[in-house]
Write a protein that holds these residues in place. Structure first.
Motif, PDB file in Angstrom:
ATOM      1  N   VAL A  98     -24.139  13.478  16.714  1.00 36.59           N
ATOM      2  CA  VAL A  98     -24.113  12.701  17.950  1.00 36.59           C
ATOM      3  C   VAL A  98     -25.517  12.676  18.553  1.00 36.59           C
ATOM      4  O   VAL A  98     -26.194  13.694  18.610  1.00 36.59           O
ATOM      5  N   GLY A  99     -25.944  11.491  18.953  1.00 31.45           N
ATOM      6  CA  GLY A  99     -27.270  11.303  19.529  1.00 31.45           C
ATOM      7  C   GLY A  99     -28.280  10.729  18.547  1.00 31.45           C
ATOM      8  O   GLY A  99     -29.302  10.185  18.961  1.00 31.45           O
ATOM      9  N   ASP A 100     -28.010  10.851  17.230  1.00 32.53           N
ATOM     10  CA  ASP A 100     -28.892  10.238  16.241  1.00 32.53           C
ATOM     11  C   ASP A 100     -28.871   8.728  16.408  1.00 32.53           C
ATOM     12  O   ASP A 100     -27.951   8.163  17.013  1.00 32.53           O
ATOM     13  N   LYS A 101     -29.865   8.072  15.850  1.00 32.08           N
ATOM     14  CA  LYS A 101     -29.922   6.620  15.897  1.00 32.08           C
ATOM     15  C   LYS A 101     -29.881   6.074  14.476  1.00 32.08           C
ATOM     16  O   LYS A 101     -30.379   6.699  13.537  1.00 32.08           O
ATOM     17  N   TRP A 124     -26.354   0.662   6.733  1.00 29.31           N
ATOM     18  CA  TRP A 124     -27.116   1.266   7.833  1.00 29.31           C
ATOM     19  C   TRP A 124     -28.035   2.342   7.270  1.00 29.31           C
ATOM     20  O   TRP A 124     -27.863   2.790   6.134  1.00 29.31           O
ATOM     21  N   GLU A 125     -29.026   2.746   8.069  1.00 25.34           N
ATOM     22  CA  GLU A 125     -29.903   3.863   7.708  1.00 25.34           C
ATOM     23  C   GLU A 125     -30.194   4.668   8.961  1.00 25.34           C
ATOM     24  O   GLU A 125     -30.219   4.122  10.068  1.00 25.34           O
ATOM     25  N   GLY A 128     -31.127  -5.091  11.696  1.00 24.43           N
ATOM     26  CA  GLY A 128     -32.285  -4.477  12.333  1.00 24.43           C
ATOM     27  C   GLY A 128     -32.001  -3.832  13.677  1.00 24.43           C
ATOM     28  O   GLY A 128     -32.844  -3.123  14.219  1.00 24.43           O
ATOM     29  N   GLU A 129     -30.817  -4.053  14.231  1.00 23.09           N
ATOM     30  CA  GLU A 129     -30.475  -3.485  15.538  1.00 23.09           C
ATOM     31  C   GLU A 129     -30.359  -1.959  15.437  1.00 23.09           C
ATOM     32  O   GLU A 129     -29.893  -1.412  14.444  1.00 23.09           O
ATOM     33  N   ILE A 130     -30.791  -1.269  16.485  1.00 23.77           N
ATOM     34  CA  ILE A 130     -30.724   0.196  16.558  1.00 23.77           C
ATOM     35  C   ILE A 130     -29.514   0.571  17.416  1.00 23.77           C
ATOM     36  O   ILE A 130     -29.356   0.068  18.523  1.00 23.77           O
ATOM     37  N   LEU A 131     -28.664   1.461  16.882  1.00 25.00           N
ATOM     38  CA  LEU A 131     -27.492   1.950  17.602  1.00 25.00           C
ATOM     39  C   LEU A 131     -27.568   3.465  17.720  1.00 25.00           C
ATOM     40  O   LEU A 131     -28.205   4.130  16.904  1.00 25.00           O
ATOM     41  N   ARG A 132     -26.884   4.006  18.723  1.00 23.78           N
ATOM     42  CA  ARG A 132     -26.844   5.446  18.980  1.00 23.78           C
ATOM     43  C   ARG A 132     -25.488   5.995  18.529  1.00 23.78           C
ATOM     44  O   ARG A 132     -24.431   5.480  18.910  1.00 23.78           O
ATOM     45  N   GLU A 144     -17.261   1.253  14.582  1.00 25.09           N
ATOM     46  CA  GLU A 144     -16.990   2.266  13.561  1.00 25.09           C
ATOM     47  C   GLU A 144     -17.713   1.912  12.265  1.00 25.09           C
ATOM     48  O   GLU A 144     -17.717   0.762  11.829  1.00 25.09           O
ATOM     49  N   PHE A 145     -18.306   2.937  11.646  1.00 27.24           N
ATOM     50  CA  PHE A 145     -19.020   2.772  10.384  1.00 27.24           C
ATOM     51  C   PHE A 145     -18.624   3.885   9.420  1.00 27.24           C
ATOM     52  O   PHE A 145     -18.097   4.914   9.839  1.00 27.24           O
ATOM     53  N   HIS A 146     -18.906   3.693   8.143  1.00 28.10           N
ATOM     54  CA  HIS A 146     -18.587   4.676   7.112  1.00 28.10           C
ATOM     55  C   HIS A 146     -19.847   5.455   6.726  1.00 28.10           C
ATOM     56  O   HIS A 146     -20.904   4.858   6.499  1.00 28.10           O
ATOM     57  N   LEU A 147     -19.725   6.775   6.648  1.00 32.78           N
ATOM     58  CA  LEU A 147     -20.865   7.608   6.281  1.00 32.78           C
ATOM     59  C   LEU A 147     -21.410   7.244   4.900  1.00 32.78           C
ATOM     60  O   LEU A 147     -22.617   7.298   4.669  1.00 32.78           O
ATOM     61  N   LEU A 148     -20.547   6.834   3.969  1.00 36.32           N
ATOM     62  CA  LEU A 148     -20.977   6.522   2.612  1.00 36.32           C
ATOM     63  C   LEU A 148     -21.787   5.228   2.517  1.00 36.32           C
ATOM     64  O   LEU A 148     -22.383   4.947   1.480  1.00 36.32           O
ATOM     65  N   ASP A 149     -21.819   4.438   3.579  1.00 42.15           N
ATOM     66  CA  ASP A 149     -22.577   3.183   3.564  1.00 42.15           C
ATOM     67  C   ASP A 149     -24.059   3.376   3.870  1.00 42.15           C
ATOM     68  O   ASP A 149     -24.801   2.406   3.959  1.00 42.15           O
TER      69      ASP A 149
END
Length: 70
Positions: free
Chosen positions: A4-7, A63-64, A23-27, A53-58
């Protein structure tokens, strides 16, 4: 591993049907390792808002993780 808090930076337009731009940055607002997913908010959204919601494996495709200050 995300916490939590990472971007993150979006690498695919409307990734995982989220209305977010390439290219958008999310928290990161929540991480569920058991389900392999996490929630992330756009910068203008408050902590009480419902996160995308996103998947960690993606990582690396949809995302990065953003290192350092953005």
């Amino acid at each position: 591993m995300l916490k939590v808090g990472d971007k993150i930076r979006i690498l695919e337009q409307d990734h995982n049907d989220a209305e977010v731009d390439y290219g958008e940055i999310l928290r990161v607002s929540s991480v569920d390792e058991e389900w392999g997913s996490f929630g992330a908010l756009q910068e203008h959204e408050a902590d009480g808002d419902y996160p995308w919601e996103f998947h960690l494996l993606d990582e690396g495709t949809g995302w990065e993780k953003v290192e350092g200050e953005q």
